[in-house]
Design an enzyme around this catalytic site. Structure first.
Site, PDB file in Angstrom:
ATOM      1  CG  HIS A 237      -5.682  -3.791  -7.649  1.00 47.98           C
ATOM      2  ND1 HIS A 237      -6.176  -3.853  -8.925  1.00 47.98           N
ATOM      3  CD2 HIS A 237      -4.418  -3.333  -7.770  1.00 47.98           C
ATOM      4  CE1 HIS A 237      -5.252  -3.443  -9.785  1.00 47.98           C
ATOM      5  NE2 HIS A 237      -4.164  -3.119  -9.099  1.00 47.98           N
TER       6      HIS A 237
ATOM      7  CG  HIS B 107       0.709  -3.235  -7.947  1.00 44.67           C
ATOM      8  ND1 HIS B 107       0.822  -3.895  -9.151  1.00 44.67           N
ATOM      9  CD2 HIS B 107      -0.418  -2.494  -8.035  1.00 44.67           C
ATOM     10  CE1 HIS B 107      -0.186  -3.545  -9.939  1.00 44.67           C
ATOM     11  NE2 HIS B 107      -0.953  -2.696  -9.283  1.00 44.67           N
TER      12      HIS B 107
ATOM     13  CG  HIS C 216      -5.351  -1.715 -16.310  1.00 47.68           C
ATOM     14  ND1 HIS C 216      -4.581  -1.189 -15.299  1.00 47.68           N
ATOM     15  CD2 HIS C 216      -5.569  -0.694 -17.190  1.00 47.68           C
ATOM     16  CE1 HIS C 216      -4.342   0.093 -15.552  1.00 47.68           C
ATOM     17  NE2 HIS C 216      -4.923   0.413 -16.697  1.00 47.68           N
TER      18      HIS C 216
HETATM   19  C1  NCD Z   1       0.461  -0.037 -11.211  1.00 47.08           C
HETATM   20  C2  NCD Z   1       1.909  -0.461 -11.004  1.00 47.08           C
HETATM   21  O1  NCD Z   1       2.740   0.401 -10.714  1.00 47.08           O
HETATM   22  O2  NCD Z   1       2.208  -1.647 -11.109  1.00 47.08           O
HETATM   23  N1  NCD Z   1       0.421   1.382 -11.410  1.00 47.08           N
HETATM   24  C3  NCD Z   1      -0.649   2.190 -11.239  1.00 47.08           C
HETATM   25  O3  NCD Z   1      -0.560   3.382 -11.561  1.00 47.08           O
HETATM   26  N2  NCD Z   1      -1.777   1.748 -10.739  1.00 47.08           N
HETATM   27  C4  NCD Z   1      -0.139  -0.785 -12.343  1.00 47.08           C
HETATM   28  C5  NCD Z   1      -1.642  -0.707 -12.418  1.00 47.08           C
HETATM   29  O4  NCD Z   1      -2.354  -1.203 -11.559  1.00 47.08           O
HETATM   30  O5  NCD Z   1      -2.137  -0.126 -13.397  1.00 47.08           O
HETATM   31 ZN    ZN Z   2      -2.686  -1.954  -9.888  1.00 47.19          ZN
END
Ligand code: NCD
Ligand code: ZN
Length: 343
Positions: free
Chosen positions: A14, A16, A137
């Site tokens: 997981h 980003h 999520h």
């Molecule tokens: C994530 C993001 O910034 O894209 N933020 C987080 O607090 N985890 C989004 C997510 O995974 O919920």
């Molecule tokens: Zn995330």
């Protein structure tokens, strides 16, 4: 005392990576250690169609540091208009590894997510048929539900009904934060797994709120009470195949974190392995680190294990407080404890 600890090269289930300048700035921190990562699709606009995913994958590949050996595992962002056929074709061609469900409004860039879960039934049915996992999520967005209860309520109100309606659907509960989620995953033998982040193994809600508000510890789902952190730790360090690492490393510039309405997300990619080694060693479970980072995820996703290895060395690592990006500094997660392993 052991001076090195070698594990199969880890994966991040997981992650980003963002896009553009931010993508180029944060990608090396992941490719330095990880062989593969499930790439979250919550860009602006989101990665909704197979064409979007192909284009985003190509941008990630173009941004890879020279000599990096890294495979981005792409996901599609589920909307109420997602076409089951497009999803099936993206899966059949090997383009995507999962589909991500964001309840509309639950987190960063989730406005195009799902409000009416009946509307995605045909897609979920198709995914169950072809064996394509759904990453969730897991938080309800009902403003009447206390934010600290939103994960537990999601299990009862949304996830369990979806799993009953689609018993063959493979589901990953992403970034779990509660003992209820740990118990729910443990109650199911097959077809249900969970990712656990680095930061949720380390912080509880006091870190965010006691002694002054700490925006860099604010993420979603928000960290809960200590008893929940301990439940996550025991799940992660147990070696149980249903739990695997998803860092949820989620970079935001300091300018966007330190606002009256600051962004959610912790940037953990650079120091995750040092922190995890510390956590597992504290719990006398270093022998199970590899299961969590490198074995359980591929087993759930039906992917081969990485053949190469990563060696942790007992040597106090030095991390900067932040990385510089063209958009501004991004603070690296502070584990609030000394670290003794360098990856
Ligand atoms: C994530 C993001 O910034 O894209 N933020 C987080 O607090 N985890 C989004 C997510 O995974 O919920
Ligand atoms: Zn995330």
């Amino acid at each position: 005392m052991t001076q090195t600890h070698t594990i199969r090269r880890p994966d991040d289930w997981h992650l980003h990576l963002r896009d553009g300048d931010m993508l180029r700035a944060v990608l090396p921190a992941t490719t330095e250690h990880f062989a593969r990562a499930i790439i979250m699709p919550n860009l602006v606009p989101p990665v909704v169609t197979s064409a979007d995913a192909r284009a985003y994958r190509d941008r990630i590949l173009a941004a890879l540091p020279e000599s990096a050996d890294f495979t981005p595992l792409m996901t599609l962002y589920l909307t109420e208009d997602t076409d089951p056929q497009d999803v099936a074709e993206a899966h059949a061609s090997g383009l995507i590894t999962a589909v991500k469900l964001y309840p509309a409004g639950a987190t960063t860039n989730s406005a195009s997510g799902v409000a009416n879960f009946d509307k995605v039934s045909a897609v979920l049915e198709k995914m169950a048929e072809i064996g394509l996992p759904l990453c969730t999520h897991g938080e309800v967005t009902d403003s009447a539900i206390d934010i600290f209860d939103r994960e537990a309520v999601f299990i009862d109100r949304v996830l369990d009904p979806i799993r009953r309606r689609h018993p063959d659907l493979r589901v990953v509960m992403e970034h779990i934060t509660t003992s209820q989620a740990v118990d729910y995953v443990r109650s199911v033998d097959a077809g249900l797994g969970a990712t656990i982040t680095t930061h949720h193994l380390v912080i509880n809600r006091n870190h965010i709120l006691a002694g002054g508000i700490k925006p860099h510890y604010y993420c979603l789902p928000v960290a809960k009470r200590e008893e929940h952190r301990l439940a996550l730790r025991s799940a992660a360090t147990s070696g149980d195949r249903r739990f695997f690492l998803g860092t949820d490393s989620a970079p935001h510039t300091d300018a966007n974190k330190l606002l009256p309405c600051g962004c959610a997300g912790c940037f953990t990619a650079p120091n995750t392995l040092s922190i995890l080694a510390e956590v597992f060693e504290q719990d006398s479970a270093l022998a199970n680190l590899e299961a969590f980072t490198s074995l359980n995820g591929p087993a759930f996703y039906g992917l081969p294990l990485n053949e190469d290895t990563l060696t942790l060395v007992r040597d106090m690592p030095a991390f900067p407080g932040h990385i510089d990006t063209p958009d501004g500094p991004v603070t690296i997660f502070d584990p609030d404890m000394p670290l003794h392993w360098t990856a």
